[in-house]
Design a protein around this motif. Structure first.
Motif, PDB file in Angstrom:
ATOM      1  N   ALA A 181       0.810  -1.297  -0.014  1.00 30.76           N
ATOM      2  CA  ALA A 181       0.105   0.039   0.056  1.00 30.76           C
ATOM      3  C   ALA A 181       0.822   1.274   0.161  1.00 30.76           C
ATOM      4  N   LYS A 182       0.597   2.204  -0.901  1.00 29.91           N
ATOM      5  CA  LYS A 182       1.579   3.397  -1.093  1.00 29.91           C
ATOM      6  C   LYS A 182       0.694   4.689  -1.226  1.00 29.91           C
ATOM      7  N   PHE A 183       1.146   5.592  -0.431  1.00 31.41           N
ATOM      8  CA  PHE A 183       0.546   6.950  -0.655  1.00 31.41           C
ATOM      9  C   PHE A 183       1.693   7.969  -1.285  1.00 31.41           C
ATOM     10  N   ASP A 184       1.121   8.235  -2.649  1.00 31.07           N
ATOM     11  CA  ASP A 184       2.245   8.870  -3.563  1.00 31.07           C
ATOM     12  C   ASP A 184       2.515  10.308  -3.465  1.00 31.07           C
ATOM     13  N   MET A 185       1.616  10.867  -2.678  1.00 29.43           N
ATOM     14  CA  MET A 185       1.908  12.193  -2.819  1.00 29.43           C
ATOM     15  C   MET A 185       2.928  12.974  -2.061  1.00 29.43           C
ATOM     16  N   ASN A 186       3.680  13.856  -2.402  1.00 29.97           N
ATOM     17  CA  ASN A 186       4.683  14.340  -1.601  1.00 29.97           C
ATOM     18  C   ASN A 186       4.123  16.017  -1.229  1.00 29.97           C
ATOM     19  N   ARG A 187       3.713  16.068   0.098  1.00 26.10           N
ATOM     20  CA  ARG A 187       3.127  17.189   0.349  1.00 26.10           C
ATOM     21  C   ARG A 187       3.092  17.355   1.816  1.00 26.10           C
ATOM     22  N   GLU A 188       3.515  18.829   2.135  1.00 27.51           N
ATOM     23  CA  GLU A 188       3.516  19.096   3.652  1.00 27.51           C
ATOM     24  C   GLU A 188       2.312  20.492   3.834  1.00 27.51           C
ATOM     25  N   ARG A 189       1.812  20.428   4.826  1.00 28.83           N
ATOM     26  CA  ARG A 189       0.579  21.333   5.180  1.00 28.83           C
ATOM     27  C   ARG A 189       0.522  21.909   6.294  1.00 28.83           C
ATOM     28  N   ALA A 190       0.884  23.275   6.637  1.00 27.58           N
ATOM     29  CA  ALA A 190       0.735  24.027   7.907  1.00 27.58           C
ATOM     30  C   ALA A 190      -0.569  24.668   7.752  1.00 27.58           C
ATOM     31  N   ILE A 191      -1.248  24.748   9.109  1.00 27.82           N
ATOM     32  CA  ILE A 191      -2.494  25.372   9.084  1.00 27.82           C
ATOM     33  C   ILE A 191      -2.484  26.545  10.267  1.00 27.82           C
ATOM     34  N   ILE A 192      -2.877  27.788   9.808  1.00 21.55           N
ATOM     35  CA  ILE A 192      -2.826  28.681  10.467  1.00 21.55           C
ATOM     36  C   ILE A 192      -4.538  28.896  11.044  1.00 21.55           C
ATOM     37  N   ARG A 193      -4.606  28.507  12.501  1.00 18.78           N
ATOM     38  CA  ARG A 193      -6.045  28.169  12.770  1.00 18.78           C
ATOM     39  C   ARG A 193      -6.708  29.635  13.147  1.00 18.78           C
ATOM     40  N   GLU A 194      -6.132  30.555  13.463  1.00 17.45           N
ATOM     41  CA  GLU A 194      -6.367  31.874  13.871  1.00 17.45           C
ATOM     42  C   GLU A 194      -5.291  33.124  13.530  1.00 17.45           C
ATOM     43  N   GLY A 195      -5.489  33.985  12.995  1.00 16.89           N
ATOM     44  CA  GLY A 195      -4.319  34.931  12.451  1.00 16.89           C
ATOM     45  C   GLY A 195      -4.113  35.870  13.650  1.00 16.89           C
ATOM     46  N   MET A 196      -2.901  36.502  13.490  1.00 14.56           N
ATOM     47  CA  MET A 196      -2.314  37.630  14.286  1.00 14.56           C
ATOM     48  C   MET A 196      -1.813  38.638  13.400  1.00 14.56           C
ATOM     49  N   ALA A 197      -1.697  39.712  14.117  1.00 14.07           N
ATOM     50  CA  ALA A 197      -1.428  40.883  13.060  1.00 14.07           C
ATOM     51  C   ALA A 197       0.195  40.636  12.875  1.00 14.07           C
TER      52      ALA A 197
END
Ligand SMILES: [Ca+2]
Ligand SMILES: [Ca+2]
Length: 216
Positions: free
Chosen positions: A107-123
């Motif tokens: 079983a293989k996951f092909d995608m090469n990807r990293e993802r960061a999430i900003i849940r709430e912004g700051m100035a």
């Protein structure tokens, strides 16, 4: 009293049967085709304000790392996946950890990807870098880095491409500025190293410390 003839009985039964078939057909139609507003949506929304996504070709078995620094100096990367209002979902290491042998084969996951999430912004200003932790593919690796707004329909706001040639190459993809309300007000590509900050040495600007990195 005259009793109904056999013909009248058959006609009566026929009418009743047709009525039952009609009612059954209507009920089945209602079950098969619920009103549009009652159908469940087949997607999950990501909780958060913005997403930063680094993607590199599936065939490049390289370990690229995404670094995101917020205006307070908090940094998320593979070594610190949660920092106040940001988190990194996954340290993608090329093929490493993306293959598993099962009883029915690989079983293989092909995608090469990293993802960061900003849940709430700051100035203030956010900085987004990519770093080549381990280079295995013989050719230079093009990494696409994009900023998405997650509120409402996902919208791509910025997208840059950086080419990392060898291990330890680092490049700033972009910086962007948010208001206290989380609105995007600007962006630039002024380079700065974040790997030094990650190892406790502080961010390095101006003279830059990009060992072999390609900075546009
Ligand atoms: Ca990685
Ligand atoms: Ca991968």
């Amino acid at each position: 009293m005259k009793r109904p003839g056999i013909f009248a009985k058959v006609m009566f039964m026929d009418v009743i049967f047709n009525m039952l078939v009609g009612v059954l057909a209507i009920v089945m139609l209602l079950k098969v085709e619920p009103p549009r507003d009652e159908r469940k949506k087949a997607s999950l929304e990501t909780d958060g304000l913005y997403a930063i996504v680094a993607t590199w070709p599936n065939e490049a078995n390289d370990d690229v790392d995404l670094y995101v620094q917020d205006p307070s100096g908090n940094l998320v990367f593979f070594g610190r996946t949660m920092a106040e209002l940001m988190h990194l979902e996954y340290d993608d290491r090329g093929d490493l950890g993306d293959r598993a042998m099962t009883s029915t084969g690989e079983a293989k996951f092909d995608m090469n990807r990293e993802r960061a999430i900003i849940r709430e912004g700051m100035a203030g200003e956010y900085v987004v870098n990519v770093h080549m932790y381990a280079k295995r593919h013989p050719s230079p690796t093009k990494v696409t880095i994009a900023l998405y707004r997650l509120k409402g329909d996902d919208t791509e706001l910025l997208a840059k491409e950086r080419t990392l040639v060898r291990a330890q190459d680092e490049a700033t993809a972009f910086r962007f500025t948010l208001t206290a309300d989380g609105e995007l007000t600007g962006s630039n590509e002024l380079p700065i190293s974040l790997t030094g900050a990650a190892s406790g040495g502080g961010a390095q600007q101006g003279g830059m410390s990009f060992p072999g990195g390609i900075v546009p």
